[in-house]
Design a protein around this motif. Structure first.
Motif, PDB file in Angstrom:
ATOM      1  N   ALA A   1      -6.340  16.820  -9.757  1.00 33.45           N
ATOM      2  CA  ALA A   1      -6.860  16.882  -8.581  1.00 33.45           C
ATOM      3  C   ALA A   1      -7.433  15.584  -8.134  1.00 33.45           C
ATOM      4  CB  ALA A   1      -8.186  17.710  -8.391  1.00 33.45           C
ATOM      5  N   LYS A   2      -7.849  14.815  -9.182  1.00 35.62           N
ATOM      6  CA  LYS A   2      -8.024  13.359  -9.038  1.00 35.62           C
ATOM      7  C   LYS A   2      -6.958  12.539  -8.718  1.00 35.62           C
ATOM      8  CE  LYS A   2     -12.091  13.545 -12.167  1.00 35.62           C
ATOM      9  NZ  LYS A   2     -12.950  12.969 -13.420  1.00 35.62           N
ATOM     10  N   ARG A   3      -6.002  12.816  -9.525  1.00 36.90           N
ATOM     11  CA  ARG A   3      -4.606  11.943  -9.123  1.00 36.90           C
ATOM     12  C   ARG A   3      -4.084  12.388  -8.055  1.00 36.90           C
ATOM     13  NH1 ARG A   3      -1.834  12.782 -15.434  1.00 36.90           N
ATOM     14  NH2 ARG A   3      -3.402  11.070 -16.264  1.00 36.90           N
ATOM     15  N   ASP A   4      -4.110  13.625  -7.450  1.00 33.12           N
ATOM     16  CA  ASP A   4      -3.700  13.702  -6.038  1.00 33.12           C
ATOM     17  C   ASP A   4      -4.356  13.275  -5.032  1.00 33.12           C
ATOM     18  OD1 ASP A   4      -2.852  17.143  -6.727  1.00 33.12           O
ATOM     19  OD2 ASP A   4      -1.789  15.639  -7.094  1.00 33.12           O
ATOM     20  N   ALA A   5      -5.744  13.166  -4.981  1.00 31.78           N
ATOM     21  CA  ALA A   5      -6.600  12.331  -4.404  1.00 31.78           C
ATOM     22  C   ALA A   5      -6.372  10.900  -4.164  1.00 31.78           C
ATOM     23  CB  ALA A   5      -8.081  12.468  -4.596  1.00 31.78           C
ATOM     24  N   LEU A   6      -6.026  10.103  -5.636  1.00 30.72           N
ATOM     25  CA  LEU A   6      -5.753   9.148  -5.544  1.00 30.72           C
ATOM     26  C   LEU A   6      -4.179   8.542  -5.178  1.00 30.72           C
ATOM     27  CD1 LEU A   6      -6.372   6.017  -6.539  1.00 30.72           C
ATOM     28  CD2 LEU A   6      -5.410   6.807  -8.916  1.00 30.72           C
ATOM     29  N   ILE A   7      -3.465   9.478  -5.167  1.00 31.83           N
ATOM     30  CA  ILE A   7      -2.172   9.287  -4.812  1.00 31.83           C
ATOM     31  C   ILE A   7      -2.158   9.360  -3.188  1.00 31.83           C
ATOM     32  CG2 ILE A   7       0.130  10.528  -4.559  1.00 31.83           C
ATOM     33  CD1 ILE A   7      -0.092  11.230  -7.544  1.00 31.83           C
ATOM     34  N   GLU A   8      -2.799  10.432  -2.585  1.00 32.36           N
ATOM     35  CA  GLU A   8      -3.137  10.410  -1.280  1.00 32.36           C
ATOM     36  C   GLU A   8      -3.642   8.963  -0.418  1.00 32.36           C
ATOM     37  OE1 GLU A   8      -2.679  11.798   2.590  1.00 32.36           O
ATOM     38  OE2 GLU A   8      -1.918  12.661   0.358  1.00 32.36           O
ATOM     39  N   LYS A   9      -4.819   8.544  -1.237  1.00 30.34           N
ATOM     40  CA  LYS A   9      -5.323   7.372  -0.844  1.00 30.34           C
ATOM     41  C   LYS A   9      -4.189   6.137  -1.054  1.00 30.34           C
ATOM     42  CE  LYS A   9      -9.613   4.691  -1.581  1.00 30.34           C
ATOM     43  NZ  LYS A   9     -10.718   4.473  -2.243  1.00 30.34           N
ATOM     44  N   LEU A  10      -3.599   5.915  -2.194  1.00 31.58           N
ATOM     45  CA  LEU A  10      -2.808   4.914  -2.104  1.00 31.58           C
ATOM     46  C   LEU A  10      -1.613   5.116  -1.200  1.00 31.58           C
ATOM     47  CD1 LEU A  10      -2.514   4.731  -6.233  1.00 31.58           C
ATOM     48  CD2 LEU A  10      -3.536   3.234  -4.530  1.00 31.58           C
ATOM     49  N   HIS A  11      -1.237   6.276  -0.832  1.00 35.33           N
ATOM     50  CA  HIS A  11      -0.203   6.353   0.019  1.00 35.33           C
ATOM     51  C   HIS A  11      -0.608   5.781   1.513  1.00 35.33           C
ATOM     52  CE1 HIS A  11       3.360   8.080   2.035  1.00 35.33           C
ATOM     53  NE2 HIS A  11       2.757   8.672   2.869  1.00 35.33           N
ATOM     54  N   GLU A  12      -1.832   6.161   1.930  1.00 36.65           N
ATOM     55  CA  GLU A  12      -2.227   5.649   3.140  1.00 36.65           C
ATOM     56  C   GLU A  12      -2.266   4.363   2.989  1.00 36.65           C
ATOM     57  OE1 GLU A  12      -5.285   9.547   3.996  1.00 36.65           O
ATOM     58  OE2 GLU A  12      -6.160   7.720   3.635  1.00 36.65           O
ATOM     59  N   GLU A  13      -3.013   3.495   2.010  1.00 36.89           N
ATOM     60  CA  GLU A  13      -3.022   2.024   1.905  1.00 36.89           C
ATOM     61  C   GLU A  13      -1.635   1.470   1.908  1.00 36.89           C
ATOM     62  OE1 GLU A  13      -5.057  -1.502   1.729  1.00 36.89           O
ATOM     63  OE2 GLU A  13      -5.875   0.583   2.239  1.00 36.89           O
ATOM     64  N   ASN A  14      -0.739   2.086   1.064  1.00 36.76           N
ATOM     65  CA  ASN A  14       0.601   1.705   1.332  1.00 36.76           C
ATOM     66  C   ASN A  14       1.075   1.757   2.533  1.00 36.76           C
ATOM     67  OD1 ASN A  14       3.055   0.752  -0.061  1.00 36.76           O
ATOM     68  ND2 ASN A  14       3.854   2.807  -0.139  1.00 36.76           N
ATOM     69  N   GLU A  15       0.996   2.725   3.312  1.00 36.73           N
ATOM     70  CA  GLU A  15       1.525   2.607   4.777  1.00 36.73           C
ATOM     71  C   GLU A  15       1.094   1.612   5.604  1.00 36.73           C
ATOM     72  OE1 GLU A  15       2.472   7.509   5.370  1.00 36.73           O
ATOM     73  OE2 GLU A  15       0.670   6.511   6.328  1.00 36.73           O
ATOM     74  N   LYS A  16      -0.473   1.297   5.431  1.00 38.30           N
ATOM     75  CA  LYS A  16      -1.091   0.154   6.059  1.00 38.30           C
ATOM     76  C   LYS A  16      -0.397  -1.098   5.911  1.00 38.30           C
ATOM     77  CE  LYS A  16      -5.460   2.378   6.691  1.00 38.30           C
ATOM     78  NZ  LYS A  16      -6.867   2.415   6.494  1.00 38.30           N
ATOM     79  N   LEU A  17      -0.507  -1.271   4.553  1.00 37.45           N
ATOM     80  CA  LEU A  17       0.263  -2.644   4.210  1.00 37.45           C
ATOM     81  C   LEU A  17       1.578  -2.738   4.601  1.00 37.45           C
ATOM     82  CD1 LEU A  17      -1.402  -2.866   0.447  1.00 37.45           C
ATOM     83  CD2 LEU A  17      -2.003  -3.912   2.529  1.00 37.45           C
ATOM     84  N   PHE A  18       2.527  -1.627   4.398  1.00 41.51           N
ATOM     85  CA  PHE A  18       3.800  -1.547   4.737  1.00 41.51           C
ATOM     86  C   PHE A  18       4.081  -2.010   6.136  1.00 41.51           C
ATOM     87  CE2 PHE A  18       8.366  -0.804   3.974  1.00 41.51           C
ATOM     88  CZ  PHE A  18       8.736  -0.423   5.193  1.00 41.51           C
ATOM     89  N   ASP A  19       3.141  -1.347   7.086  1.00 39.12           N
ATOM     90  CA  ASP A  19       3.246  -1.827   8.690  1.00 39.12           C
ATOM     91  C   ASP A  19       2.968  -3.220   8.772  1.00 39.12           C
ATOM     92  OD1 ASP A  19       1.900   1.316   9.449  1.00 39.12           O
ATOM     93  OD2 ASP A  19       3.907   0.683   9.047  1.00 39.12           O
TER      94      ASP A  19
END
Length: 907
Positions: A494-512
């Motif tokens: 569960a912690k890793r899923d939340a971290l993965i979701e957060k990292l995914h969102e941050e990655n999308e922002k940085l990628f854009d």
């Protein structure tokens, strides 16, 4: 013929009663005789020209002008003014202050005609004589004031008179001589009525090549009053005067009648007037008699006497018997004249109509030309838009290609992830099959165990009890461990899923963000031709301005736009950024890009056009306001810099206008670039020094020597902290005026205060200060930074304060506030500001002006800042990408371990 007779009538006065004369046409005067015994009591007199009361001096002289021309051609001309007293003779000759008479008009015409005929080999000379004839006695009117002057003989050989002649070379001298003569004339009213006034202009023409010499005269005679011819005048006291006047007028009438009859006149020896004018009354001379009559019925007898004398001189009296025939033919002539006038009016109307049609045609041609120019301009704008659209389409195609490649890469990554997932599913399926086989084996073992238990109850009971005692703790222990492991694994997942979701969102922002900035910085663009020209010109200018300093990379043509967080500002708006446009920006851009110096003739026309375009840019920015000046400047930026770079080599632009445009543009950069807003500049006192009292050259105020120190008291550390470069001072040379005792006395006599005179600053001094200030500002980047970072009004106020502090005689005291000292300070500060502004816009080959060099340095600062920011973004993105890959690999390994643990627990 030799004799012309004009008749002129003055206006009727209010107290004179009814009028007795009429004017049927321009050649006839009709007098009502009042004789009721006649069938027609009205009598007509015909003359060469008749002037009614409404005719002025100008129209009269228009008919006299041919006689003046004849006098210049060599004829002796005599112009007589004849008539009763108070009929307007003297007014016709002398005129008034606002309406000149024949005296001045005739000489002015002679003077103008002689100037047009005078050459380098010929010359005209004019001489003036004036005399008064009273009772056959001649009095020279110029002899009293000019006794030593040359004299000229006038009259026949037997009885001549010698008169003083004065040379007159222009109308002003003639007017002065005439005024002197009229002042010396008799002023007694009775004597003036019976005296003759003879004004003569002697004309000498000499041709130096042929030796030809011509001499002619123009005489203007004011005759006595015509009432002296009446019989009742014989009973007066002045019988002798009237007899002399009657004799003179009779002799003159006989001479004129003989000339009118084409006979040689018999010049009477008894008349002194005829003797004096003998050479002007011959057959080779020309005479004009201007008859003056009074229109009042109370002067009817005098009017008839005057007209009879004049008609005798011209043989122009009409008999009453032929009046009907004459009237018939006159009516026919009037009808013909009326018809001719109507035809002329019709022709004039047709000419006006033709002129109107030509004017309309010209206006239509002008409109067509304007429309054609507008169509051409619209076509050029359309071609520019099409070019921009094509470049934008190419840019979008490249962007679409890049996005397609990125999508393909994402598809490849997704396909690889799907393959990994499929492999995991296959492994899990194999593990499930293994678990099922183990469960089947377990069932077979249980069935065998049951069979063994059934065969031996006691053994089975004991064995089962012992087995249960042994297996129960093991099963309980394994069950507890598996549940705790499962719980911890679920929490970790569960912690890793939340971290993965957060990292995914941050990655999308940085990628854009990275996609936006890296696409602007590295992807090839297709800018418009105008932006290419401006970019290349700017790059060349930056390279030139930095050649004397350290080598640094050129500023890239299209820098990054401001990111979402607002950490960096853009120097130049990128070509693919869709910016809002305004009508003013489009108009100015089109005007600047369409300006072609080759279409103008001469540097003056090019300079006028270039300065007008820069004035339009400044007006548009001022109208937009200080808060939005960067928007309109950013909109027309490429065109402005392309225009300035194109016109700088010609040196035809107003350098002050160029400075203002550059200052506004750099201020727009400051408003959008936080990297430039924290720059510190020197105060105005650093750039101002008071000149020494010793002698100095005109160009020494520039302050270019390195050893010159600033004129205000700051320590060296604070100066270095304010600015890195060595700021030189501009020496202001304003000296207090020196006065001698004599000049002080003159000032007191003229009523000029000494303090006001001492503070006076001449226009030459202001121009000198402006030129020296301009020379000081050329290439001065520190001064350019001061102008960019400080409002102009604040700079001028600081300059005025410095001048008032350093020059005591310009200081504003209590008594000078309402005086002119503040005006002197305003003039001096304005002169310094104008010179600095003009110097900042002057380019130094091969570099540009100081503001252009400052813009280059500011561009490099923003470029370096944005490049560093971009490197930080790339580093951060790389870090998060590596971290994301590590987390994904850990998650996949944990998923595999969790599945294996479940399989083992089930087994």
């Amino acid at each position: 013929g030799n004799v012309k007779v004009f008749c002129r009538s003055r206006p009727l006065f209010e107290d004179e009663g009814p009028s007795a004369v009429e004017f049927p046409d321009d050649f006839t005067i009709r007098v009502n005789t009042g004789d009721e015994s006649l069938t027609n009591p009205k009598k007509d007199y015909e003359f060469d020209r008749v002037y009614g009361p409404h005719i002025g001096q100008g129209e009269l002289f228009h008919d006299v002008q041919p006689f003046v021309q004849s006098a210049l051609d060599g004829y002796n001309i005599s112009i007589f003014a004849y008539g009763q007293s108070r009929s307007g003779k003297t007014h016709t000759l002398e005129g008034s202050s606002h309406d000149r008479g024949l005296y001045l008009r005739c000489f002015e015409e002679l003077f103008d005609l002689s100037n047009s005929d005078t050459t380098s080999t010929s010359h005209f000379n004019f001489y003036f004589t004036a005399c008064e004839l009273y009772n056959d006695q001649v009095r020279d009117l110029l002899s009293e004031s000019r006794s030593t002057a040359l004299k000229v003989r006038m009259g026949v050989q037997e009885s001549f008179v010698e008169l003083v002649q004065e040379k007159v070379e222009n109308p002003l001298e003639f007017s002065g001589a005439l005024k002197t003569a009229l002042q010396n004339q008799s002023v007694h009213s009775t004597k003036a009525i019976v005296s003759h006034l003879i004004i003569t202009i002697h004309i000498h023409y000499r041709n130096y090549v042929t030796g030809e010499h011509l001499y002619s005269k123009l005489s203007l005679v004011d005759l006595p009053a015509s009432e002296c011819l009446l019989e009742e005048d014989a009973n007066r006291d002045n019988v002798t005067d009237c007899l002399h006047v009657s004799k003179s007028l009779s002799a003159l009438g006989d001479a004129l009648a003989s000339l009118s009859a084409k006979k040689e006149p018999v010049l009477s020896g008894n008349s002194r007037l005829v003797q004096i004018l003998a050479d002007s009354l011959g057959s080779s001379s020309k005479i004009l008699l201007v008859v003056h009559v009074s229109p009042s019925a109370s002067n009817l007898s005098r009017t008839l006497s005057t007209l009879s004398f004049s008609a005798r001189a011209r043989n122009a009296e009409l008999s009453l018997g032929n009046r009907d025939t004459i009237k018939k033919w006159r009516d026919v002539a009037n009808d013909s004249r009326k018809e001719l006038h109507e035809k002329e009016k019709e022709v004039s109307d047709l000419k006006q109509e033709v002129l109107g049609l030509k004017l309309s045609l010209s206006e239509a041609n002008d409109q067509c030309t304007l429309l054609f120019n507008e169509v051409q301009k619209a076509w050029r704008v359309s071609s520019t838009l099409q070019t921009d659209l094509k470049s934008e389409n190419l840019m979008l195609a490249d962007k679409h290609k890049i996005e397609k490649e990125q999508n393909n890469q994402l598809r490849d990554q997704i396909s690889r992830l799907l393959e990994v997932e499929q492999e995991q599913k296959i492994k899990m399926h194999e593990r499930d099959l293994t678990i099922q086989s183990l469960q089947a084996k377990l069932k077979s073992i249980e069935s065998q165990l049951n069979d063994a238990l059934n065969s031996s109850d006691a053994r089975s009971t004991i064995g089962s009890e012992s087995a249960s005692v042994i297996s129960t703790p093991k099963m309980m222990e394994s069950t507890a461990e598996s549940s705790s492991v499962t719980k911890r694994l679920e929490e970790e997942l569960a912690k890793r899923d939340a971290l993965i979701e957060k990292l995914h969102e941050e990655n999308e922002k940085l990628f854009d963000r990275l996609t936006e900035k890296s696409g602007l910085a590295s992807s090839p663009q297709a800018p418009s031709p105008s932006s290419n020209q401006a970019t290349n010109a700017q790059g060349r200018d930056i390279g030139r301005s930095n050649s004397a300093k350290t080598q640094s990379p050129d500023v890239f043509p299209a820098t990054m736009s401001q990111d979402k967080t607002g950490n960096s500002g853009a120097i130049v708006k990128s070509s693919n950024e869709l910016a809002k446009t305004t009508p003013a920006g489009e108009y100015l851009t089109s005007a600047l890009m369409d300006f072609d110096p080759n279409h103008f003739e001469g540097f003056a026309a090019i300079a006028d056009g270039a300065n007008k375009l820069l004035m339009l840019v400044l007006a548009a920015v001022i109208k937009a306001g200080a808060a939005r000046e960067h928007e309109i400047l950013a909109e027309i930026r490429d065109a402005v810099f392309s225009f300035i770079r194109k016109m700088e080599p010609r040196k035809v632009m107003d350098t002050m206008l160029v400075s203002r445009v550059r200052i506004l543009y750099i201020r727009s950069l400051l408003a959008r670039s936080p990297e430039l807003q924290s720059i510190k500049v020197s105060p105005i006192e650093r750039f101002l020094e008071k000149s020494n009292s010793t002698s100095r050259s005109r160009g020494s105020s520039r302050g270019s020597s390195p050893g010159r120190s600033p004129g205000y008291h700051h320590d060296h550390v604070s100066r270095v902290a304010l600015i890195d470069e060595n700021v030189q001072g501009f020496k202001v040379n304003i000296k207090q005026e020196k006065k001698s005792k004599f000049s002080s006395i003159v000032l007191k006599l003229r009523g000029i205060e000494e303090e006001t005179w001492r503070q006076h600053v001449t226009g030459g001094k202001l121009r000198e200060i402006t030129e020296e200030a301009k020379a000081f500002a050329i290439g001065n980047k520190a001064l350019a930074a001061l102008f960019v970072h400080t409002p102009a009004g604040e700079l001028q106020r600081q300059i005025r304060a410095w001048l008032a502090e350093n020059f005591d005689f310009l200081s504003v005291t209590g008594g000078d506030v309402a005086g002119g000292t503040t005006g002197q300070l305003e003039l001096l500060s304005t002169a310094i500001m104008d010179g600095w502004m003009a110097g900042l816009g002057t380019a130094q080959p091969p570099s540009t002006d100081a503001l252009g060099q400052l813009l280059s340095e500011y561009s490099k600062r923003v470029y370096t800042s944005q490049l560093q920011h971009l490197k930080v973004l790339f580093t951060r993105l790389t870090f998060w990408s590596n971290k994301f890959s590590t987390i994904v690999s850990l998650i996949l390994r944990n998923i595999a371990g969790h599945s294996w643990h479940i399989g083992n627990r089930g087994g």
